[in-house]
Design an enzyme around this catalytic site. Structure first.
Site, short mmCIF file in Angstrom:
data_model
loop_
_atom_site.label_atom_id
_atom_site.label_comp_id
_atom_site.label_asym_id
_atom_site.label_seq_id
_atom_site.Cartn_x
_atom_site.Cartn_y
_atom_site.Cartn_z
CG HIS A 64 -2.05 -0.98 1.11
ND1 HIS A 64 -3.02 -1.12 2.08
CD2 HIS A 64 -2.38 -1.86 0.13
CE1 HIS A 64 -3.89 -2.04 1.72
NE2 HIS A 64 -3.52 -2.52 0.55
CD GLU A 66 -1.87 4.11 3.59
OE1 GLU A 66 -3.04 4.36 3.90
OE2 GLU A 66 -1.58 3.29 2.68
CB ALA A 168 -15.86 11.13 -30.58
#
Length: 374
Positions: A64, A66, A168
Site C-alpha cells: 500500500h 503508506e 465523440a
C-alpha cells in the site's frame, strides 16, 4: 491556534493533499481490487515543510501507499505529517494494517481525504490513529479524492464498476457513418486524451456491431504507455467476432473477454478459446445481454472502472438501464453529413442527476464531462 495560523495550515493541507492526489494517478487502473492511493510524508523542523517520503499503491495492489512512503521516510517519519488520499486500512492480514504502521512509525498527524466505504475499514482506520494519540484531520479534498477513486467506491458500495460513457460527436451530432468503417470525428490531441482515459480504466467495452464495423484494437498506443492497455470486453451474444480481428490478434498482450449467451455456437467459442479469448456467460433479456448482471460479474473479476466506447446501441442500453455514472463528450468541428449515425445523447440531453464537472479544449475539439454522485 489563531485564525490566521489555522487558515495557513488548512491551505498547506490542501496543497499537499492535491499533490498526493496527483501522485495517486500514477498507478490508476493497475492496482487490481485495491484503489490507487497516494501518500506523502511531510515534516517541518523549523525551516519550512519538507517532503521526506512518497508512496503510491504498487502495481497489483500491494504494498500500500503508506508502506511505500514510510519506507522512504525512515526515521524522518517520526513527528511528521502523513497525507493520505484514502482512510488508512484497519484490517489485519499477514502484515499489519496501514493505520498501525503509521502509528508505529511515529507519525504525529494524519490528514485524510476520502473515507473508505469498506466496512472492514470505514471509520476504524481513523479510530486506530486517534487511539494512538495521533492528530487526525479528515475530508481534506474529499470530493476530489472520491471522484478520482469513483471506481473503487462504486465497486465497494454498489457491487459493480463505475461506468464511463465516452462519445465523440461531429459538429452535426453524429458519431460515425453507416458502412463507412472508422471515421475520425476528432483530432489527434483529443484521441491522445482517449488513450489516457483507457490507461486509467480497468476495461474498455464495445458491442459486436462496432467490432465488425471498425475492427478496433482498443489498446493504449501512446509512447511509453503501451503496457497500460486495459482489458477489452465485447458484447457478442452470438459470438460473431472473426478470429482474424484485431481484438483477437492482441490477446497475447491484452486480455479479451467476450460476453456471450450460453446457447451461442460452441464451435465458434472453442475456436476463440484456443486463441486465448476468455468468455463470460451472460443472461439475455429481449435478445440482448443483461447488462446489470454482467456488470456484477465484471466487478467480481476485480474490475472497478469500465470505459464504454461504442457504439450507439450499446450506449443507449447502458443509459436505459441507468448504469452510466460519468459522461464524456468530445465534439469535433467537422460535419459527417448524410449517412451519419446519430448520437444517443448530446450536451443538451444529459440525463437528470448529472452535474457538469469540467470543460476543456483539445486542439480544435471540445471536451465536456458530467458526473453523478454515488
Amino acid at each position: 491556534m489563531a485564525a490566521r495560523d489555522r487558515a495557513a495550515q488548512e491551505a498547506l493541507d490542501r496543497r499537499f493533499m492535491a499533490a498526493a492526489l496527483r501522485l495517486s494517478r500514477r498507478n490508476a487502473g493497475r492496482t487490481a481490487t485495491n484503489p490507487s492511493v497516494g501518500t506523502i510524508v511531510v515534516r517541518n523542523d523549523g525551516g519550512g515543510p519538507m517532503i521526506v517520503g512518497t508512496g503510491v499503491t504498487a502495481v497489483g495492489g500491494r504494498p500500500h501507499a503508506e508502506t511505500e512512503a514510510l519506507g522512504l521516510a525512515g526515521e524522518l517519519a517520526r513527528g511528521a505529517t502523513a497525507y493520505v488520499t484514502l482512510e488508512p486500512c484497519a484490517h489485519h492480514g499477514r502484515t499489519p494494517p496501514c493505520a498501525v504502521a503509521l502509528a508505529a512509525a511515529g507519525i504525529a498527524r494524519v490528514v485524510g481525504a476520502a473515507s473508505d466505504p469498506d466496512p472492514r475499514v470505514s471509520g476504524k482506520g481513523y479510530a486506530i490513529l486517534r487511539q494512538a494519540g495521533i492528530e487526525v484531520v479528515e475530508k481534506v479534498l474529499a470530493v476530489e479524492a472520491a471522484e478520482q477513486m469513483a471506481g473503487y467506491m462504486s465497486r465497494s458500495l454498489r457491487k459493480r464498476p463505475e461506468i464511463v460513457l465516452k462519445l465523440a460527436l461531429s459538429a452535426d451530432g453524429y458519431i460515425g457513418r453507416r458502412g463507412g468503417g472508422q471515421v475520425s470525428v476528432t483530432g489527434e490531441v483529443a484521441r491522445r486524451e482517449v488513450h489516457l482515459m483507457r490507461a486509467e480504466a480497468d476495461a474498455v467495452l464495445i458491442g459486436i456491431g462496432t467490432a465488425l464495423e471498425d475492427d478496433p484494437a482498443l489498446t493504449v498506443r501512446l509512447p511509453g504507455l503501451e503496457s497500460r492497455s486495459p482489458a477489452r470486453v465485447l458484447l457478442d451474444r452470438r459470438i460473431r467476432l472473426p478470429e482474424t480481428s484485431r481484438l483477437v490478434a492482441g490477446v497475447d498482450r491484452v486480455p479479451l473477454y467476450i460476453a456471450a449467451a450460453p446457447d451461442a455456437e460452441p464451435h465458434r467459442r472453442a475456436a476463440l478459446e484456443r486463441l486465448g479469448v476468455r468468455f463470460i456467460g451472460t443472461e439475455t433479456v429481449d435478445g440482448a445481454v443483461a447488462l446489470p448482471e454482467l456488470m456484477e460479474d465484471l466487478a467480481a473479476l476485480g474490475m472497478a472502472s469500465i470505459l464504454v466506447e461504442g457504439g450507439a446501441e450499446v450506449a443507449k442500453a447502458f443509459l436505459a438501464d441507468d448504469l452510466v455514472d460519468r459522461i464524456v463528450l468530445f465534439r469535433g468541428p467537422d460535419e459527417i453529413g448524410a449517412g451519419g449515425v446519430a448520437s444517443p445523447l448530446d450536451e443538451r440531453s444529459i440525463p437528470a442527476g448529472f452535474r457538469k464537472l469540467r470543460e476543456m479544449r483539445f486542439g480544435d475539439d471540445m471536451y465536456r464531462e458530467w458526473v453523478r454522485d454515488i
